[in-house]
Design a protein around this motif. Sequence first.
Motif, PDB file in Angstrom:
ATOM      1  N   GLU A  69      52.732  65.253  -4.555  1.00  0.00           N
ATOM      2  CA  GLU A  69      53.319  64.531  -3.428  1.00  0.00           C
ATOM      3  C   GLU A  69      54.630  65.197  -3.036  1.00  0.00           C
ATOM      4  O   GLU A  69      55.411  65.612  -3.886  1.00  0.00           O
ATOM      5  CB  GLU A  69      53.557  63.070  -3.783  1.00  0.00           C
ATOM      6  CG  GLU A  69      54.004  62.256  -2.575  1.00  0.00           C
ATOM      7  CD  GLU A  69      53.964  60.756  -2.792  1.00  0.00           C
ATOM      8  OE1 GLU A  69      54.441  60.039  -1.902  1.00  0.00           O
ATOM      9  OE2 GLU A  69      53.443  60.308  -3.834  1.00  0.00           O
ATOM     10  N   GLN A  70      54.849  65.316  -1.734  1.00  0.00           N
ATOM     11  CA  GLN A  70      56.020  65.990  -1.193  1.00  0.00           C
ATOM     12  C   GLN A  70      57.018  64.984  -0.638  1.00  0.00           C
ATOM     13  O   GLN A  70      56.631  63.907  -0.182  1.00  0.00           O
ATOM     14  CB  GLN A  70      55.587  66.951  -0.071  1.00  0.00           C
ATOM     15  CG  GLN A  70      54.534  67.959  -0.499  1.00  0.00           C
ATOM     16  CD  GLN A  70      55.041  68.885  -1.582  1.00  0.00           C
ATOM     17  OE1 GLN A  70      56.053  69.568  -1.405  1.00  0.00           O
ATOM     18  NE2 GLN A  70      54.344  68.917  -2.716  1.00  0.00           N
ATOM     19  N   PRO A  71      58.309  65.349  -0.621  1.00  0.00           N
ATOM     20  CA  PRO A  71      59.301  64.471   0.009  1.00  0.00           C
ATOM     21  C   PRO A  71      58.972  64.313   1.502  1.00  0.00           C
ATOM     22  O   PRO A  71      58.541  65.269   2.155  1.00  0.00           O
ATOM     23  CB  PRO A  71      60.613  65.216  -0.177  1.00  0.00           C
ATOM     24  CG  PRO A  71      60.363  66.196  -1.282  1.00  0.00           C
ATOM     25  CD  PRO A  71      58.910  66.541  -1.221  1.00  0.00           C
ATOM     26  N   HIS A  72      59.192  63.137   2.042  1.00  0.00           N
ATOM     27  CA  HIS A  72      58.867  62.878   3.453  1.00  0.00           C
ATOM     28  C   HIS A  72      59.520  63.868   4.406  1.00  0.00           C
ATOM     29  O   HIS A  72      58.931  64.248   5.401  1.00  0.00           O
ATOM     30  CB  HIS A  72      59.271  61.452   3.853  1.00  0.00           C
ATOM     31  CG  HIS A  72      58.287  60.424   3.420  1.00  0.00           C
ATOM     32  ND1 HIS A  72      57.094  60.214   4.055  1.00  0.00           N
ATOM     33  CD2 HIS A  72      58.310  59.548   2.391  1.00  0.00           C
ATOM     34  CE1 HIS A  72      56.421  59.260   3.454  1.00  0.00           C
ATOM     35  NE2 HIS A  72      57.141  58.830   2.425  1.00  0.00           N
ATOM     36  N   ARG A  73      60.723  64.292   4.138  1.00  0.00           N
ATOM     37  CA  ARG A  73      61.447  65.161   5.059  1.00  0.00           C
ATOM     38  C   ARG A  73      61.296  66.648   4.776  1.00  0.00           C
ATOM     39  O   ARG A  73      61.875  67.469   5.473  1.00  0.00           O
ATOM     40  CB  ARG A  73      62.925  64.795   5.060  1.00  0.00           C
ATOM     41  CG  ARG A  73      63.169  63.383   5.556  1.00  0.00           C
ATOM     42  CD  ARG A  73      64.633  63.199   5.915  1.00  0.00           C
ATOM     43  NE  ARG A  73      64.908  61.874   6.367  1.00  0.00           N
ATOM     44  CZ  ARG A  73      64.756  61.449   7.612  1.00  0.00           C
ATOM     45  NH1 ARG A  73      64.303  62.256   8.529  1.00  0.00           N
ATOM     46  NH2 ARG A  73      65.045  60.206   7.942  1.00  0.00           N
ATOM     47  N   ALA A  74      60.515  67.026   3.796  1.00  0.00           N
ATOM     48  CA  ALA A  74      60.315  68.442   3.476  1.00  0.00           C
ATOM     49  C   ALA A  74      59.571  69.145   4.608  1.00  0.00           C
ATOM     50  O   ALA A  74      58.736  68.545   5.286  1.00  0.00           O
ATOM     51  CB  ALA A  74      59.537  68.568   2.175  1.00  0.00           C
ATOM     52  N   ALA A  75      59.888  70.423   4.807  1.00  0.00           N
ATOM     53  CA  ALA A  75      59.184  71.224   5.815  1.00  0.00           C
ATOM     54  C   ALA A  75      57.716  71.325   5.443  1.00  0.00           C
ATOM     55  O   ALA A  75      57.378  71.534   4.283  1.00  0.00           O
ATOM     56  CB  ALA A  75      59.809  72.612   5.901  1.00  0.00           C
ATOM     57  N   ARG A  76      56.862  71.160   6.432  1.00  0.00           N
ATOM     58  CA  ARG A  76      55.426  71.147   6.181  1.00  0.00           C
ATOM     59  C   ARG A  76      54.787  72.476   6.558  1.00  0.00           C
ATOM     60  O   ARG A  76      55.218  73.122   7.500  1.00  0.00           O
ATOM     61  CB  ARG A  76      54.775  70.007   6.948  1.00  0.00           C
ATOM     62  CG  ARG A  76      55.339  68.686   6.450  1.00  0.00           C
ATOM     63  CD  ARG A  76      54.691  67.525   7.104  1.00  0.00           C
ATOM     64  NE  ARG A  76      55.366  66.304   6.665  1.00  0.00           N
ATOM     65  CZ  ARG A  76      54.813  65.133   6.667  1.00  0.00           C
ATOM     66  NH1 ARG A  76      53.593  64.982   7.093  1.00  0.00           N
ATOM     67  NH2 ARG A  76      55.489  64.081   6.252  1.00  0.00           N
ATOM     68  N   PRO A  77      53.742  72.859   5.839  1.00  0.00           N
ATOM     69  CA  PRO A  77      53.058  74.117   6.138  1.00  0.00           C
ATOM     70  C   PRO A  77      52.206  74.007   7.386  1.00  0.00           C
ATOM     71  O   PRO A  77      51.865  72.911   7.819  1.00  0.00           O
ATOM     72  CB  PRO A  77      52.185  74.325   4.899  1.00  0.00           C
ATOM     73  CG  PRO A  77      51.909  72.949   4.413  1.00  0.00           C
ATOM     74  CD  PRO A  77      53.168  72.158   4.712  1.00  0.00           C
ATOM     75  N   GLY A  78      51.844  75.143   7.948  1.00  0.00           N
ATOM     76  CA  GLY A  78      50.990  75.158   9.120  1.00  0.00           C
ATOM     77  C   GLY A  78      51.814  75.121  10.392  1.00  0.00           C
ATOM     78  O   GLY A  78      53.024  74.943  10.370  1.00  0.00           O
ATOM     79  N   LYS A  79      51.138  75.307  11.508  1.00  0.00           N
ATOM     80  CA  LYS A  79      51.813  75.372  12.798  1.00  0.00           C
ATOM     81  C   LYS A  79      51.659  74.102  13.625  1.00  0.00           C
ATOM     82  O   LYS A  79      52.365  73.909  14.590  1.00  0.00           O
ATOM     83  CB  LYS A  79      51.264  76.550  13.602  1.00  0.00           C
ATOM     84  CG  LYS A  79      51.566  77.880  12.965  1.00  0.00           C
ATOM     85  CD  LYS A  79      51.037  79.001  13.813  1.00  0.00           C
ATOM     86  CE  LYS A  79      51.354  80.326  13.171  1.00  0.00           C
ATOM     87  NZ  LYS A  79      50.844  81.443  13.943  1.00  0.00           N
ATOM     88  N   LEU A  80      50.711  73.256  13.271  1.00  0.00           N
ATOM     89  CA  LEU A  80      50.408  72.099  14.096  1.00  0.00           C
ATOM     90  C   LEU A  80      50.514  70.811  13.301  1.00  0.00           C
ATOM     91  O   LEU A  80      50.805  70.822  12.117  1.00  0.00           O
ATOM     92  CB  LEU A  80      48.994  72.252  14.672  1.00  0.00           C
ATOM     93  CG  LEU A  80      48.781  73.530  15.487  1.00  0.00           C
ATOM     94  CD1 LEU A  80      47.325  73.718  15.811  1.00  0.00           C
ATOM     95  CD2 LEU A  80      49.602  73.519  16.753  1.00  0.00           C
TER      96      LEU A  80
END
Length: 94
Positions: A69-80
Amino acid sequence: MREEIYSVHTTRPDDLGAVEIVFTNEREARAYAKDRSTDLRILAASVTRFVVGQLGTRHPVAWFVDGNEQPHRAARPGKLYPTDGQACASREEH
């Protein structure tokens, strides 16, 4: 009666991805997203809560990368979607 549902959306490299499945409880949606995020070519899997038939009830619940699980505000992978504009170009940058 307020009926909540939970969708699981996947993000793939250079692909829009899609809602893959809808659950009626958060626990099952989280378990599916956690597992799905470990699959080949899946950059991330996210869980979103909605109330059936009510606009404006979309609420992000959790997102996972490689089963974590990732932090809500972490940068997300992918472009869309479900990125927030601060996405990494590839999974290798994490």
